[in-house]
Design a protein around this motif. Sequence first.
Motif, PDB file in Angstrom:
ATOM      1  N   ARG A 342       0.826  -1.214   0.000  1.00  0.00           N
ATOM      2  CA  ARG A 342       0.000   0.000   0.000  1.00  0.00           C
ATOM      3  C   ARG A 342       0.859   1.261   0.000  1.00  0.00           C
ATOM      4  NH1 ARG A 342      -1.675   2.043   5.271  1.00  0.00           N
ATOM      5  NH2 ARG A 342      -0.835   0.819   6.998  1.00  0.00           N
ATOM      6  N   LYS A 343       2.046   1.198   0.583  1.00  0.00           N
ATOM      7  CA  LYS A 343       2.967   2.327   0.508  1.00  0.00           C
ATOM      8  C   LYS A 343       3.363   2.591  -0.943  1.00  0.00           C
ATOM      9  CE  LYS A 343       7.740   3.535   1.862  1.00  0.00           C
ATOM     10  NZ  LYS A 343       8.909   3.123   2.705  1.00  0.00           N
ATOM     11  N   GLY A 344       3.743   1.530  -1.645  1.00  0.00           N
ATOM     12  CA  GLY A 344       4.134   1.674  -3.039  1.00  0.00           C
ATOM     13  C   GLY A 344       2.990   2.128  -3.916  1.00  0.00           C
ATOM     14  N   ALA A 345       1.798   1.549  -3.693  1.00  0.00           N
ATOM     15  CA  ALA A 345       0.639   1.886  -4.519  1.00  0.00           C
ATOM     16  C   ALA A 345       0.251   3.350  -4.370  1.00  0.00           C
ATOM     17  CB  ALA A 345      -0.542   0.992  -4.145  1.00  0.00           C
ATOM     18  N   ARG A 346       0.247   3.835  -3.151  1.00  0.00           N
ATOM     19  CA  ARG A 346      -0.114   5.238  -2.913  1.00  0.00           C
ATOM     20  C   ARG A 346       0.858   6.173  -3.617  1.00  0.00           C
ATOM     21  NH1 ARG A 346      -3.042   8.293   0.826  1.00  0.00           N
ATOM     22  NH2 ARG A 346      -2.173  10.351   1.249  1.00  0.00           N
ATOM     23  N   PHE A 347       2.143   5.845  -3.546  1.00  0.00           N
ATOM     24  CA  PHE A 347       3.152   6.716  -4.145  1.00  0.00           C
ATOM     25  C   PHE A 347       3.058   6.695  -5.672  1.00  0.00           C
ATOM     26  CE2 PHE A 347       7.489   7.615  -5.682  1.00  0.00           C
ATOM     27  CZ  PHE A 347       7.671   8.860  -5.110  1.00  0.00           C
ATOM     28  N   ASP A 352       1.558   9.378 -10.789  1.00  0.00           N
ATOM     29  CA  ASP A 352       0.786   9.317 -12.023  1.00  0.00           C
ATOM     30  C   ASP A 352      -0.182  10.491 -12.116  1.00  0.00           C
ATOM     31  OD1 ASP A 352      -0.106   8.019 -14.469  1.00  0.00           O
ATOM     32  OD2 ASP A 352      -1.935   7.520 -13.377  1.00  0.00           O
ATOM     33  N   ALA A 353      -0.805  10.855 -11.009  1.00  0.00           N
ATOM     34  CA  ALA A 353      -1.769  11.963 -11.009  1.00  0.00           C
ATOM     35  C   ALA A 353      -1.112  13.284 -11.376  1.00  0.00           C
ATOM     36  CB  ALA A 353      -2.444  12.073  -9.639  1.00  0.00           C
ATOM     37  N   PHE A 354       0.175  13.427 -11.027  1.00  0.00           N
ATOM     38  CA  PHE A 354       0.842  14.721 -11.218  1.00  0.00           C
ATOM     39  C   PHE A 354       1.999  14.662 -12.218  1.00  0.00           C
ATOM     40  CE2 PHE A 354      -1.471  15.308  -7.256  1.00  0.00           C
ATOM     41  CZ  PHE A 354      -2.091  16.517  -7.518  1.00  0.00           C
ATOM     42  N   TYR A 387      -2.515  -2.681  -9.484  1.00  0.00           N
ATOM     43  CA  TYR A 387      -3.472  -1.767 -10.097  1.00  0.00           C
ATOM     44  C   TYR A 387      -2.819  -0.404 -10.369  1.00  0.00           C
ATOM     45  CZ  TYR A 387      -8.088   0.410 -10.833  1.00  0.00           C
ATOM     46  OH  TYR A 387      -9.182   1.041 -11.362  1.00  0.00           O
ATOM     47  N   ALA A 388      -2.082   0.093  -9.378  1.00  0.00           N
ATOM     48  CA  ALA A 388      -1.463   1.413  -9.508  1.00  0.00           C
ATOM     49  C   ALA A 388      -0.489   1.458 -10.680  1.00  0.00           C
ATOM     50  CB  ALA A 388      -0.747   1.785  -8.211  1.00  0.00           C
ATOM     51  N   TYR A 389       0.363   0.441 -10.789  1.00  0.00           N
ATOM     52  CA  TYR A 389       1.313   0.400 -11.903  1.00  0.00           C
ATOM     53  C   TYR A 389       0.584   0.258 -13.238  1.00  0.00           C
ATOM     54  CZ  TYR A 389       5.964   0.177  -9.711  1.00  0.00           C
ATOM     55  OH  TYR A 389       7.149   0.482  -9.073  1.00  0.00           O
ATOM     56  N   GLY A 390      -0.405  -0.639 -13.287  1.00  0.00           N
ATOM     57  CA  GLY A 390      -1.104  -0.879 -14.540  1.00  0.00           C
ATOM     58  C   GLY A 390      -1.923   0.300 -15.006  1.00  0.00           C
ATOM     59  N   GLU A 391      -2.423   1.092 -14.064  1.00  0.00           N
ATOM     60  CA  GLU A 391      -3.247   2.258 -14.389  1.00  0.00           C
ATOM     61  C   GLU A 391      -2.402   3.455 -14.813  1.00  0.00           C
ATOM     62  OE1 GLU A 391      -6.890   4.440 -12.021  1.00  0.00           O
ATOM     63  OE2 GLU A 391      -4.980   4.270 -10.985  1.00  0.00           O
ATOM     64  N   ALA A 392      -1.188   3.553 -14.305  1.00  0.00           N
ATOM     65  CA  ALA A 392      -0.350   4.738 -14.519  1.00  0.00           C
ATOM     66  C   ALA A 392      -0.007   4.923 -15.993  1.00  0.00           C
ATOM     67  CB  ALA A 392       0.931   4.622 -13.695  1.00  0.00           C
ATOM     68  N   THR A 393      -0.146   6.160 -16.462  1.00  0.00           N
ATOM     69  CA  THR A 393       0.157   6.479 -17.857  1.00  0.00           C
ATOM     70  C   THR A 393       1.379   7.373 -18.004  1.00  0.00           C
ATOM     71  OG1 THR A 393      -1.365   8.369 -17.810  1.00  0.00           O
ATOM     72  CG2 THR A 393      -2.266   6.254 -18.541  1.00  0.00           C
ATOM     73  N   VAL A 394       2.024   7.730 -16.894  1.00  0.00           N
ATOM     74  CA  VAL A 394       3.252   8.520 -16.975  1.00  0.00           C
ATOM     75  C   VAL A 394       4.390   7.637 -17.502  1.00  0.00           C
ATOM     76  CG1 VAL A 394       2.647  10.134 -15.142  1.00  0.00           C
ATOM     77  CG2 VAL A 394       3.799   7.981 -14.555  1.00  0.00           C
ATOM     78  N   PRO A 395       5.496   8.233 -17.951  1.00  0.00           N
ATOM     79  CA  PRO A 395       6.653   7.412 -18.330  1.00  0.00           C
ATOM     80  C   PRO A 395       7.070   6.489 -17.186  1.00  0.00           C
ATOM     81  CG  PRO A 395       6.972   9.667 -19.057  1.00  0.00           C
ATOM     82  CD  PRO A 395       5.726   9.670 -18.220  1.00  0.00           C
ATOM     83  N   LYS A 396       7.259   5.205 -17.516  1.00  0.00           N
ATOM     84  CA  LYS A 396       7.641   4.213 -16.507  1.00  0.00           C
ATOM     85  C   LYS A 396       8.885   3.469 -16.996  1.00  0.00           C
ATOM     86  CE  LYS A 396       3.454   2.442 -16.600  1.00  0.00           C
ATOM     87  NZ  LYS A 396       2.240   1.630 -16.339  1.00  0.00           N
TER      88      LYS A 396
END
Length: 521
Positions: A342-347, A352-354, A387-396
């Motif tokens: 949950r620490k990783g997911a929140r971060f 991704d949001a910003f 979920y967090a990684y899969g949803e993120a659209t920023v450069p990864k």
Amino acid sequence: MSKQTEKIKQLVAKREQARLGGGVKAIEKQHARGKYTARERIDMLVDKDSFEEYDMFKLHRCHNFGMEKKHYLGDGLVAGSATIDGRLVYVFAQDFTVHGGSFSKTMSEKVCKIMDMAMSNGAPVIGMNDSGGARIQEGVDSLAGYGDLFERNILASGVIPQISAILGPCAGGSVYSPALTDFILMTEGTSYMFLTGPKVVKTVTGEDIDSEHLGGASVHSSKSGVASFTAKTEEEAMEMIKTLLSYLPSNNAEQAPRVECTDPIDRKADLLNEILPDDPNMPYDMYQIITAITDNGEFFEVQPKFAKNIITGFAHFNGQSVGIVANQPSAYAGVLDVNASRKGARFVRFCDAFNIPIVSLVDVPGFLPGTGQEYNAVILHGAQLLYAYGEATVPKITINIRKSYGGSHIVMGCKQLRSDINFAWPTAEIAVMGGSGAVAILYAKEAKKIKEEGGDSKAFIADKEDEYTEAFANPYQAAEFGYIDDVIEPRNTRFRICRALAQLAHKRQSIPAKKHGCMPM
């Protein structure tokens, strides 16, 4: 004296009165507690002479329990706009010298006003909390004020950065607004957060506990994960907020400010070619890798005391702000568990949001086994990170350093979760599981038969383990399928990340149209 001069004199007197908050004696008491006043805190945080205060003369409208006789200009909250390093921000600070900072409908209106302004103008909001909770004399009106504020927090989430500094008590309903913001900072020894205080806890559960051990900075930074940062002093707290803001954009339509980079992007970190122990089961310190590859070795860590088996924080690569997520082999071998997930997911979701690119440094042997984890829903929490990684659209960008096994390989930014660039060191072991576990399953019957016939089953297993490791516990099979874009020399990691970020500078990616996803909770 003209009427105009007289009225100006009256204005000046009112301003002086408002700046005194609850009065000289109350300010002295605040200082005696080792705490600053609301205005002193704002002055420490923002650029000199940049603060523009709003609603300085606003009063509460409560007429119960003698409150009609207790009016203070501003009603215990200082709010307005300012700049930090020349960038627009909105700030509010609760004034403990006025009614113990208790939260009134008037205070809510003041905070909601600047939050609406922040949303309109695309600027961060920083709240400084020092309050005894709801103003009980106002009853449901105070609760309505909380609800109005919470709705603003929710609507602002993912649009503008929200930062909360807990600089004194924060109890009951007061804790929910900070909990809805992106980052919480607490001061050690002078701040605490809890829904129900020690007296209620004692009555209901029989536990005898003080405020510090129930909800102090040490508790929330290391056990609950509520606090993102802790500071020893309020001065340190303000500097930490300034540093945090330097990595963040003002809103979700902008990029984080780019800083001048004097550290060559092609600087080779030769120590990385020798950093890993020969024994893959031996730990090493991931911080050494992080500081070897970031600009000038700088790294601003988020939640450093919580779930130490995963590291999260901000850094710069060639002056560009980046979020780093890294497993830490020196803490529980870097395994993922409920708290780390949950620490990783929140971060990841914040980055991704910003519009902050994510660099993942992977060395993870798997998820922590046991009933403690299963009963605490490690499945759901692990899915949150996934979920967090899969949803993120920023450069990864993902770097596989050593172990990357099974489900934990997938959740740490693998190619199938739309990671853009996946590199691996030659030492990477990417497989369903480690050699010993795999061989124990694959050759169980053969080993049993050899043992029954009097043969050396241990030698047989050892040979098969070596064969498996040679064939599968390496980066090349993944590279053969295109799941790894390149196997790189460790000392070139910084250069490859910088060049990948430059390549991805104008990345465009979207998710299917929806109201919102249903993230596992």
